[in-house]
Design an enzyme around this catalytic site. Structure first.
Site, PDB file in Angstrom:
ATOM      1  N   HIS A  63       0.873  -1.183   0.000  1.00 32.56           N
ATOM      2  CA  HIS A  63       0.000   0.000   0.000  1.00 32.56           C
ATOM      3  C   HIS A  63       0.907   1.229   0.000  1.00 32.56           C
ATOM      4  O   HIS A  63       1.711   1.419   0.923  1.00 32.56           O
ATOM      5  CB  HIS A  63      -0.917   0.005   1.222  1.00 32.56           C
ATOM      6  N   GLU A  66       1.701   3.874   2.991  1.00 33.29           N
ATOM      7  CA  GLU A  66       2.193   3.377   4.271  1.00 33.29           C
ATOM      8  C   GLU A  66       3.709   3.574   4.293  1.00 33.29           C
ATOM      9  O   GLU A  66       4.488   2.686   3.959  1.00 33.29           O
ATOM     10  CB  GLU A  66       1.766   1.922   4.450  1.00 33.29           C
ATOM     11  N   HIS A 158       3.704  -3.049   6.971  1.00 31.04           N
ATOM     12  CA  HIS A 158       2.600  -2.131   6.700  1.00 31.04           C
ATOM     13  C   HIS A 158       2.474  -1.118   7.831  1.00 31.04           C
ATOM     14  O   HIS A 158       3.085  -1.256   8.895  1.00 31.04           O
ATOM     15  CB  HIS A 158       1.277  -2.898   6.602  1.00 31.04           C
ATOM     16  N   GLU A 222       1.993  -4.802  11.085  1.00 28.08           N
ATOM     17  CA  GLU A 222       1.461  -3.435  11.135  1.00 28.08           C
ATOM     18  C   GLU A 222       2.261  -2.653  12.177  1.00 28.08           C
ATOM     19  O   GLU A 222       2.221  -2.959  13.362  1.00 28.08           O
ATOM     20  CB  GLU A 222      -0.022  -3.463  11.510  1.00 28.08           C
TER      21      GLU A 222
END
Length: 343
Positions: A63, A66, A158, A222
């Site tokens: 993504h 990010e 991420h 994350e």
């Protein structure tokens, strides 16, 4: 030719951003004997001269908005090329979606992290579908071009759209009945990640692809909340960066002794998909990941269907009401304990 710039600056990120869709493959050797192979835009492989035992994939920018993981990988790549970080293991770095980096968006046409493990097959409707197929091929080549029996890992880095009660957390892909590894939890803890979500079904994510197809220890990691370039507090990622450095620059890495009390573990209770145009959440955009709900509280409205919490403390992960029809709009999770399925 970009090679002169790459050799002198190590700035593969800028070269990637200047070549959104393709980059002529090339290779060269560093002064310490490490072989550098540029496979495509955003895809660079390093093979040290010394004998290695591990094949590590570090991906970011699946993504494009990010940015913290991109900055971490950018620094590691520069240090390797400039001779400031000497490798002891093979490593493949991937910037997943260069165009989305340039426009500062999660994706361009379609969420790249929903296109792996065959989800792109028989389709070439947009660049992200083509990119998913290429990235799968590069990972396959990286893992299978050496002898069998080597250790394999893939950490897909991420940051989340929303904040979280637990700033950093990881998603452990579904292992189809195989045991979860305490050693991987220890690695994550060293990265500053003590919260882990155990998936209970197959997925189309990049980390699941490497786990399922190649038996790699693979995670979606994350590391915080989405922020633009230059606005990340990089000090908060220092543990992650140092752990990744150790992983690729040491023959073996020692982690602290496993203690179940160090971790917060969750298992997926259910997946809620968006099936109607009229889809909404009752909670505000400021609601963070791992927010819990009382049994019977409203979680989502999908057309005329209202969806309520089924168990006390059912918590939300990755809520996104704007996903495409048919895609996951929300995961709900419940706490779990370390049990006999951990080895």
């Amino acid at each position: 030719m970009y090679l002169d710039t790459l050799k002198t600056t190590g700035d593969f990120l800028t070269i990637t951003r200047e070549n959104e869709f393709s980059l002529e493959p090339s290779q060269f050797t560093l002064a310490n004997g490490t072989e550098v192979k540029v496979m495509d835009t955003g895809v660079i492989e390093f093979t040290p001269k010394v004998k290695t035992t591990k094949d590590i994939v570090l991906s970011s920018a699946v993504h494009g908005n990010e940015t913290a993981p991109i900055e971490i990988c950018d620094e590691l790549i520069q240090q390797i090329i400039l001779g400031k970080l000497e490798l002891k293991q093979r490593v493949l770095f991937i910037y997943g979606n260069p165009k989305s980096i340039n426009i500062g968006q999660r994706f361009v046409d379609e969420n790249l992290n929903r296109l792996f493990n065959g989800a792109h097959e028989c389709r070439s409707e947009n660049p992200e579908q083509l990119r998913a197929a290429k990235l799968e091929a590069y990972v396959r080549t990286f893992f299978t071009s050496v002898e069998e029996g080597r250790y394999r890992a893939h950490y897909d880095l991420h940051t989340a759209i929303r904040g979280s009660k637990n700033e950093k957390f990881a998603v452990y892909p579904f292992l189809h009945g195989q045991a979860w590894k305490k050693s991987q939890l220890q690695f994550l803890l060293s990265c500053g990640v003590n919260t882990v979500l155990m998936m209970s079904s197959a997925a189309t994510t990049f980390s699941y692809f490497s786990s399922k197809q190649f038996g790699a220890d693979a995670f979606t990691v994350e590391l915080g909340q989405v922020k633009p370039f230059g606005q990340n507090n990089m000090a908060s990622f220092e543990a992650t960066k140092q752990t990744l450095k150790a992983l690729i620059s040491q023959e073996e890495v020692e982690y602290k002794e496993f203690n179940a009390q160090d971790f917060e573990l969750f298992t997926v209770h259910r997946t809620i998909n968006r099936t109607c145009e009229d889809f909404s959440f009752p909670f505000p955009d400021s609601a963070v990941n791992f927010t819990g709900f009382a049994k019977g509280e409203l979680l989502a409205t999908d057309g005329e269907n209202q969806i309520f919490a089924e168990v006390e403390g059912e918590a939300i992960i990755f809520p996104n009401a704007k996903v495409a029809l048919g895609q996951r709009a929300l995961l709900t999770v419940i706490p779990m304990e370390v049990n006999e399925n951990f080895v």
